[in-house]
Design a protein around this motif. Sequence first.
Motif, PDB file in Angstrom:
ATOM      1  N   ILE A 152      39.643  23.581  77.392  1.00 36.59           N
ATOM      2  CA  ILE A 152      38.390  23.193  78.031  1.00 36.59           C
ATOM      3  C   ILE A 152      37.508  22.394  77.077  1.00 36.59           C
ATOM      4  O   ILE A 152      37.430  22.696  75.890  1.00 36.59           O
ATOM      5  N   ASN A 153      36.892  21.331  77.621  1.00 35.70           N
ATOM      6  CA  ASN A 153      35.879  20.596  76.857  1.00 35.70           C
ATOM      7  C   ASN A 153      34.849  19.998  77.815  1.00 35.70           C
ATOM      8  O   ASN A 153      35.166  19.656  78.966  1.00 35.70           O
ATOM      9  N   ASN A 154      33.603  19.924  77.351  1.00 35.30           N
ATOM     10  CA  ASN A 154      32.522  19.369  78.160  1.00 35.30           C
ATOM     11  C   ASN A 154      32.516  17.851  78.063  1.00 35.30           C
ATOM     12  O   ASN A 154      32.863  17.272  77.026  1.00 35.30           O
ATOM     13  N   VAL A 155      32.121  17.208  79.147  1.00 37.35           N
ATOM     14  CA  VAL A 155      32.015  15.748  79.179  1.00 37.35           C
ATOM     15  C   VAL A 155      30.773  15.374  79.980  1.00 37.35           C
ATOM     16  O   VAL A 155      30.101  16.227  80.550  1.00 37.35           O
ATOM     17  N   LYS A 156      30.485  14.095  80.030  1.00 34.52           N
ATOM     18  CA  LYS A 156      29.417  13.586  80.884  1.00 34.52           C
ATOM     19  C   LYS A 156      30.054  12.660  81.906  1.00 34.52           C
ATOM     20  O   LYS A 156      30.571  11.606  81.567  1.00 34.52           O
TER      21      LYS A 156
END
Length: 694
Positions: free
Chosen positions: A283-287
């Motif tokens: 999992i990783n956050n993005v915009k």
Amino acid sequence: MRYKYIKHISFFLFIFAFGFNANAQLDRTKQPKAGPAPKIELKKPEQFKLDNGLKVMVVENHVLPRVSFTLQIDNNPILEGDKAGVSTLLGAMLGNGTTSITKDKFNEEIDFIGANLNFGSQSAYAAGLSKYSERLVQLMADAAMNPLLTEEEFDKEKNKLLENLKSEEKSVAAAAARVGSALSYGVKHPYGEFSSEESINSIKFQDVLDYYKTYFGPSNAYLVVIGDIDDDKVKDLTKKYLGNWKAVATPEIKIIQPEANVPKTEIDFVDMPNAVQSDITVINNVKLKMSDEDYFPVLIANFILGGGGSGYLYKNLREDKGYTYGAYSRVRDSRYEAAQFSASAEVRNEVTDSAVVETMKEIKRLRTEKVDPETLALAKAKYVGSFVLALERPQTIANYALNIELNDLDDDFYEDYLKKINEVTAEDVMRVANKYFQPENSRIIVVGKGSEVLENLEKTGYPINYYDKYAKKVEKPVFSKPIPEGVTAKSVLDTYIARVGGKDKLSKVNTVYNVAEVSIANVPMQLSAEMKSMAPNMESMEMSAQGMGVLMKQKFDGTVGYVEQQGQKMPLTEVQIAEKKAEKSIFPELYYDNAELESVATVNGKDVYKIKVTTADKPSYRYYDVETGLLSRVESSIEAQGQMMTSTVDFSNYQEVEGIMFPMMQHVESGPQVIDLKIDKVVVNKDVTADDFK
């Protein structure tokens, strides 16, 4: 006594067919030229706004005499803090009557007109025949503006929520979702916080009332009306029944930024000793917003990686390696700068480390290898098909209308949807994969049985942090304690035999007959089972449902056996017969002469002796409580649909019958299946004959 577990297998078939000219040859070095995208014409909704701020959108569709009303209150994500769960309670209480209509009468009228009506903490949905549209709007408006919020209903829903938390206590999937969100977003972000027993117990009835008064109002609300109704009638009905809905002074809700991605890939491990398989999430956050130019390339890239059975992850982890039933990925867009990429799978314990390595490999592959033309064409075809099919549902049009409003999309966003999909190139896929799928800055959330998976996980080279089921950082768990001096496998088994009744009594048991209530997760019907055993190794199980008779049988008469389900009888294999012949069906502890005491482990928070037993060359593990001496768990490997999986049976609530202790509760976890058996009746040396096993 040997304890049996019930196999309940569901089959899902997904078919995706493509027709090609039988004589055509596909040049895989060139991307096929896309044909013209189908022309999509979506009817623009008529729009108007009430004085209280409620925005109404109407799309007429007179094909069927039905109408739907979708209410969405557009507040920013709300952080509930130490009252986490208050919105869940409000959502459960709304739609259960009004200040002028009791709950029972309200539900009876909804049923009478054949309608659906349900509420969330900031939403509502009503649908039914168009001839009842006025009454439907009236009921929905009354329930929204004058909800019947009582302390009695609050107490009931609160207790239900607490019970749900308890039922999830041993759920690996629930722990993985909770910890993954908490670590990725942060526990002080609305998407990262979670309900706990402490937070729910802190919620008072007044907190629910305050939440409703503060956040449930028309100022930021949209009502989308779809179906067999004209614009003028909607105006009349909404003004009549919703025009007096008083606007609330909703406080400014600050947009909270999620946690930053980790600077370097790490494994965040949660030890759950009851886990029969590991839950893995990268999992990783993005915009990413729907209005971004990259939105459509990201959809295609995600499908190629893990959007279905043709995805890289699925083909590798399931079809090639046989690690799992399925492996998928997802990209969640967000207008609140809280978008997220994730790839996940549930895998067998023994391949947890390998599944992590292969998952990361496939993510990196999409970033470094140009996707082949056929795979790209397949991904586009999937979106074309699903988009066209979705248009047949009126609710889809409502969702599209809301999306355009809420996400600041162009009016022709959905009309150009297929065109934008078909314009995605292989270069676009690689570009967005490098931008949004970030394995070098990902958390790898692994929830599983540490005693079996951690040693190999450490060999992957990724640093490992340890957390509990509620995302609190902890020290590396200790999985094995020293075996006390003088304790052997024989002494543990002798203690158990003495504890449940003694060798003399157990040796005289020739038959055992059990009747049990059976609950299978996600299966609504209540089942019952009759289980019979006769020494030395005869077994019978018949499972029934009220009004439906016997649904399944399993029989073994000491020589041959079969499984019968829905009229289909399948003989036991030679391997299965050999295993059953080698195992004693009643109190097998009396006969174990090759047992090995492996360690002192932990099961459900208690110290247990872990004993390995091998029958017919197949090992299994039995766990005996250090304090009570009673059997608490049996763990074994079984084969289903060509894959090996771990199955566990937990035993509890021992009670005495005929001077012998029997466990009256059994909790079974076998792959994705969760089964609970409550033993209502135990009969010793009666009501069983040899004919029962035929």
